[in-house]
Structures are given as C-alpha cells and as structure tokens.
Scaffold this motif. Structure first.
Motif, mmCIF file in Angstrom:
data_model
loop_
_atom_site.group_PDB
_atom_site.id
_atom_site.type_symbol
_atom_site.label_atom_id
_atom_site.label_comp_id
_atom_site.label_asym_id
_atom_site.label_seq_id
_atom_site.Cartn_x
_atom_site.Cartn_y
_atom_site.Cartn_z
ATOM 1 N N ALA A 125 0.833 -1.205 0.000
ATOM 2 C CA ALA A 125 0.000 0.000 0.000
ATOM 3 C C ALA A 125 0.868 1.255 0.000
ATOM 4 C CB ALA A 125 -0.925 -0.013 1.212
ATOM 5 N N ALA A 126 2.013 1.195 0.668
ATOM 6 C CA ALA A 126 2.899 2.356 0.746
ATOM 7 C C ALA A 126 3.546 2.678 -0.596
ATOM 8 C CB ALA A 126 3.981 2.112 1.794
ATOM 9 N N ASP A 127 3.600 1.714 -1.506
ATOM 10 C CA ASP A 127 4.292 1.906 -2.785
ATOM 11 C C ASP A 127 3.363 2.253 -3.940
ATOM 12 O OD1 ASP A 127 6.827 1.450 -1.798
ATOM 13 O OD2 ASP A 127 6.784 -0.709 -2.210
ATOM 14 N N VAL A 128 2.078 2.415 -3.694
ATOM 15 C CA VAL A 128 1.134 2.668 -4.783
ATOM 16 C C VAL A 128 1.492 3.952 -5.528
ATOM 17 C CG1 VAL A 128 -1.250 3.249 -5.338
ATOM 18 C CG2 VAL A 128 -0.754 1.349 -3.791
ATOM 19 N N GLY A 129 1.697 5.042 -4.817
ATOM 20 C CA GLY A 129 2.009 6.311 -5.465
ATOM 21 C C GLY A 129 3.309 6.258 -6.247
ATOM 22 N N THR A 130 4.326 5.639 -5.668
ATOM 23 C CA THR A 130 5.612 5.513 -6.350
ATOM 24 C C THR A 130 5.477 4.707 -7.630
ATOM 25 O OG1 THR A 130 6.830 5.670 -4.277
ATOM 26 C CG2 THR A 130 7.965 4.628 -6.129
ATOM 27 N N THR A 131 4.745 3.619 -7.564
ATOM 28 C CA THR A 131 4.578 2.763 -8.740
ATOM 29 C C THR A 131 3.858 3.500 -9.857
ATOM 30 O OG1 THR A 131 4.538 0.790 -7.357
ATOM 31 C CG2 THR A 131 3.613 0.595 -9.568
ATOM 32 N N ARG A 132 2.828 4.228 -9.537
ATOM 33 C CA ARG A 132 2.098 4.968 -10.570
ATOM 34 C C ARG A 132 2.974 6.048 -11.193
ATOM 35 N NH1 ARG A 132 -3.883 4.954 -7.575
ATOM 36 N NH2 ARG A 132 -4.492 2.907 -8.417
ATOM 37 N N ALA A 133 3.846 6.651 -10.395
ATOM 38 C CA ALA A 133 4.793 7.622 -10.950
ATOM 39 C C ALA A 133 5.806 6.924 -11.856
ATOM 40 C CB ALA A 133 5.504 8.362 -9.818
ATOM 41 N N GLN A 134 6.264 5.749 -11.478
ATOM 42 C CA GLN A 134 7.213 5.006 -12.308
ATOM 43 C C GLN A 134 6.614 4.643 -13.661
ATOM 44 O OE1 GLN A 134 7.948 1.831 -9.522
ATOM 45 N NE2 GLN A 134 9.895 2.699 -8.829
ATOM 46 N N LEU A 135 5.333 4.324 -13.692
ATOM 47 C CA LEU A 135 4.695 3.933 -14.945
ATOM 48 C C LEU A 135 4.690 5.059 -15.972
ATOM 49 C CD1 LEU A 135 1.677 1.895 -13.529
ATOM 50 C CD2 LEU A 135 3.579 0.964 -14.866
ATOM 51 N N THR A 136 4.716 6.292 -15.523
ATOM 52 C CA THR A 136 4.727 7.443 -16.443
ATOM 53 C C THR A 136 6.102 8.100 -16.526
ATOM 54 O OG1 THR A 136 3.971 8.920 -14.655
ATOM 55 C CG2 THR A 136 2.281 7.921 -16.041
ATOM 56 N N SER A 137 7.122 7.453 -15.962
ATOM 57 C CA SER A 137 8.441 8.095 -15.842
ATOM 58 C C SER A 137 9.136 8.318 -17.178
ATOM 59 C CB SER A 137 9.338 7.255 -14.926
ATOM 60 O OG SER A 137 9.534 5.954 -15.459
ATOM 61 N N SER A 138 8.775 7.574 -18.220
ATOM 62 C CA SER A 138 9.448 7.708 -19.517
ATOM 63 C C SER A 138 8.595 8.392 -20.563
ATOM 64 C CB SER A 138 9.889 6.329 -20.019
ATOM 65 O OG SER A 138 10.900 5.803 -19.198
ATOM 66 N N GLY A 139 7.515 9.014 -20.135
ATOM 67 C CA GLY A 139 6.695 9.772 -21.064
ATOM 68 C C GLY A 139 5.414 9.111 -21.495
ATOM 69 N N LEU A 140 5.142 7.905 -21.009
ATOM 70 C CA LEU A 140 3.842 7.298 -21.273
ATOM 71 C C LEU A 140 2.762 8.066 -20.525
ATOM 72 C CD1 LEU A 140 4.784 3.523 -20.947
ATOM 73 C CD2 LEU A 140 4.487 4.817 -23.061
ATOM 74 N N VAL A 141 1.602 8.165 -21.125
ATOM 75 C CA VAL A 141 0.499 8.947 -20.560
ATOM 76 C C VAL A 141 -0.549 7.997 -19.994
ATOM 77 C CG1 VAL A 141 -1.330 10.619 -21.043
ATOM 78 C CG2 VAL A 141 0.915 10.837 -22.160
ATOM 79 N N ALA A 142 -0.905 8.184 -18.734
ATOM 80 C CA ALA A 142 -1.880 7.315 -18.089
ATOM 81 C C ALA A 142 -3.283 7.607 -18.625
ATOM 82 C CB ALA A 142 -1.845 7.510 -16.585
ATOM 83 N N VAL A 143 -3.953 6.556 -19.063
ATOM 84 C CA VAL A 143 -5.349 6.637 -19.488
ATOM 85 C C VAL A 143 -6.260 6.191 -18.355
ATOM 86 C CG1 VAL A 143 -7.066 5.747 -21.119
ATOM 87 C CG2 VAL A 143 -4.729 6.246 -21.891
ATOM 88 N N GLU A 144 -5.803 5.171 -17.608
ATOM 89 C CA GLU A 144 -6.628 4.629 -16.528
ATOM 90 C C GLU A 144 -5.740 3.967 -15.485
ATOM 91 O OE1 GLU A 144 -10.755 2.148 -16.383
ATOM 92 O OE2 GLU A 144 -9.111 1.135 -17.405
ATOM 93 N N HIS A 145 -6.021 4.257 -14.216
ATOM 94 C CA HIS A 145 -5.446 3.531 -13.092
ATOM 95 C C HIS A 145 -6.592 2.905 -12.316
ATOM 96 C CE1 HIS A 145 -1.254 4.731 -13.281
ATOM 97 N NE2 HIS A 145 -1.579 6.001 -13.352
ATOM 98 N N ARG A 146 -6.435 1.637 -11.907
ATOM 99 C CA ARG A 146 -7.473 1.007 -11.098
ATOM 100 C C ARG A 146 -6.848 0.200 -9.975
ATOM 101 N NH1 ARG A 146 -12.053 -2.305 -13.958
ATOM 102 N NH2 ARG A 146 -12.616 -2.412 -11.749
ATOM 103 N N ASP A 147 -7.540 0.157 -8.856
ATOM 104 C CA ASP A 147 -7.205 -0.747 -7.765
ATOM 105 C C ASP A 147 -8.170 -1.921 -7.862
ATOM 106 O OD1 ASP A 147 -7.229 -2.089 -5.227
ATOM 107 O OD2 ASP A 147 -6.277 -0.354 -4.318
ATOM 108 N N ILE A 148 -7.635 -3.097 -8.181
ATOM 109 C CA ILE A 148 -8.488 -4.276 -8.391
ATOM 110 C C ILE A 148 -8.232 -5.330 -7.305
ATOM 111 C CG2 ILE A 148 -8.775 -3.888 -10.857
ATOM 112 C CD1 ILE A 148 -6.620 -6.054 -11.330
ATOM 113 N N THR A 149 -7.815 -4.867 -6.135
ATOM 114 C CA THR A 149 -7.518 -5.805 -5.047
ATOM 115 C C THR A 149 -8.709 -6.698 -4.737
ATOM 116 O OG1 THR A 149 -6.058 -4.119 -4.109
ATOM 117 C CG2 THR A 149 -6.648 -5.972 -2.692
ATOM 118 N N ALA A 150 -9.905 -6.124 -4.665
ATOM 119 C CA ALA A 150 -11.083 -6.912 -4.302
ATOM 120 C C ALA A 150 -11.351 -8.005 -5.325
ATOM 121 C CB ALA A 150 -12.303 -6.004 -4.169
#
Length: 258
Positions: free
Chosen positions: A173-198
């Motif tokens: 849970a503590a790494d969620v924000g960091t991971t989402r930042a890493q996904l866009t770190s090279s210029g990819l643009v986020a279209v959708e983020h979801r938490d699908i834990t349930a």
C-alpha cells in the motif's frame, strides 16, 4: 533489488525445469468481479479451467484495439496469456518474452496460436527494435524487476506512437504512489489507473481449492510448502495482505503519445 531479481529468476527457471506439465499455462492470481454485471467472458472449452487467470488478461486489455495489432507480452511465463490473446483477440502477431529459458522452451513446446512466438530476453533490455509493437502487456511480472523505470523506458522505446501499454501487478500500500509515478516516468500517458484488489482476492478465494489440489498433484513434495505462497493459497502472506489492506493489486492502461 538485484539479489531479489536473481532469486526470482532462479525460482522460475526451477519451476520450468522441474514442472513441465503442459496443463500449467498461467501463473497469475486471476480476476473475478465481486458483483458481476453483464454476460460472462466467453471462452473456448479448453480455456475454461483457467477462467480467472484469463479474466485478468481480459480486464487489462479491455478498451484496447488488439485486432490487427502487433502485441508483445513481457514476462510471458508459461505462455498461457500470450496464447489466449493470439487465439481470441485477432492480433496480427503475438510475441511473448521471458527471462527464464525453461519457460520459453515450455511455451514453444506447448502453446499455439496464429502469429505466436516466444523469445528469451530481459524486461529491462528488450531484444526488439524501436517502435516494433502496437500493444505491450505486462501481467503480474514487474515485481520481479530490479529497475522498474528501466523497464518502462524499454516499453516506451518498443511501442509505436499511439500504442498502448497495459499492466497489472501487486504492490505494498505504501508503494502505490511511487509505482504509478514510475509507470509514467518515460513519457507514457496514463489513461486509466485502477485498484483491483477486491477482484483479485475474490478470484483467489474462488480458485483456492483447485490450486491447492494442483500443488499437491503437480509439485514435487519437497517444494510444495514453498509453492503455497507463490500460488497465493489461503492463509499465505499475499492473500492476507490483500484482505488487511497492506498489499494492493493495481492495473493501468497507458499510451505512448502519437
């Protein structure tokens, strides 16, 4: 991080070398809607036994134009996901890449589909030319990588402009924000983020009895205890972390700008 990556590599090589059953096609935790709406995903009879694992691929690829596309799966494992994509979604080509030579060998032997191939390679140094693919898929694999940002840079490099990157994996849970930042770190643009834990936890619970029996039948006895956490069986660390909220399962869709 490097030591962790080496440990994962050794684990996957061992599994590929010691458990060569063709029926074992998937290694992800699966996805099951908690409150299903609409008709269920239609599957071939041969894929029905792996429904929850297939549904995770269907979830991440929802809304992505796969028909006629060149698709790359990074971390293709035993090849079930790449095979399902190639047979069911109509891509022009599907390539699976995995660092484990034993997994690539199994996939080449056991998985079929139009335009399907498997290649050995490193997610952080993908063995493909720039702008080779329209869609890149990464399901429950990136937690093994030593350098997430290096991996995302490789995804950006091999994607064609306007191409899509779909991703799913677990994080604390503590790494969620960091991971989402890493996904866009090279210029990819986020279209959708979801938490699908349930949905992932629901799939694990629905599939627990089947997976428990498969571990008993397929895994050599000395390794069964160690494989229970790997399979996410009831009472092991990851399902308990999902239930407690200390561990999250995320998915995302990103695009390389045209």
């Amino acid at each position: 991080m490097r030591l962790r990556q080496l440990a994962w590599r050794a684990t996957y090589e061992l599994l590929g070398a010691r458990v060569r059953r063709p029926e074992w096609a998937f290694m992800n935790y699966g996805y099951a809607p908690v409150d299903p709406a609409g008709a269920p995903l239609v599957l071939d009879a041969a894929d029905e036994v792996d429904r929850y694992c297939v549904q995770l691929y269907a979830h991440v690829l929802d809304g992505v134009e796969v028909a006629g596309a060149d698709v790359l799966e990074v971390g293709s494992g035993r090849g079930g996901g790449a095979s399902w994509v190639s047979r069911s979604l109509g891509p022009r080509s599907t390539t699976g890449v995995d660092f484990a030579a034993s997994a690539v060998s199994l996939s080449r032997r056991d998985r079929t589909g139009p335009g399907l191939r498997f290649v050995q390679g490193d997610a952080q140094a993908l063995p493909f030319a720039d702008e080779s693919f329209d869609v890149v898929v990464n399901v429950e694999s990136s937690h093994c990588y030593a350098d997430m940002e290096a991996f995302v840079a490789q995804v950006h490099r091999v994607l064609r402009p306007g191409g899509a990157f779909v991703w799913a994996d677990l994080r604390t849970a503590a790494d969620v924000g960091t991971t989402r930042a890493q996904l866009t770190s090279s210029g990819l643009v986020a279209v959708e983020h979801r938490d699908i834990t349930a949905e992932v936890l629901h799939a694990l619970r629905l599939d627990d009895a089947r997976k428990t029996e498969l571990v008993r039948e397929w895994i050599p006895r000395p390794f069964q205890r160690a494989l229970r956490p790997f399979a996410g069986l009831e009472g092991t660390r990851n399902p308990e972390g999902f239930a407690a909220g200390t561990l999250r399962y995320l998915s995302a869709r990103l695009e390389r700008p045209a």
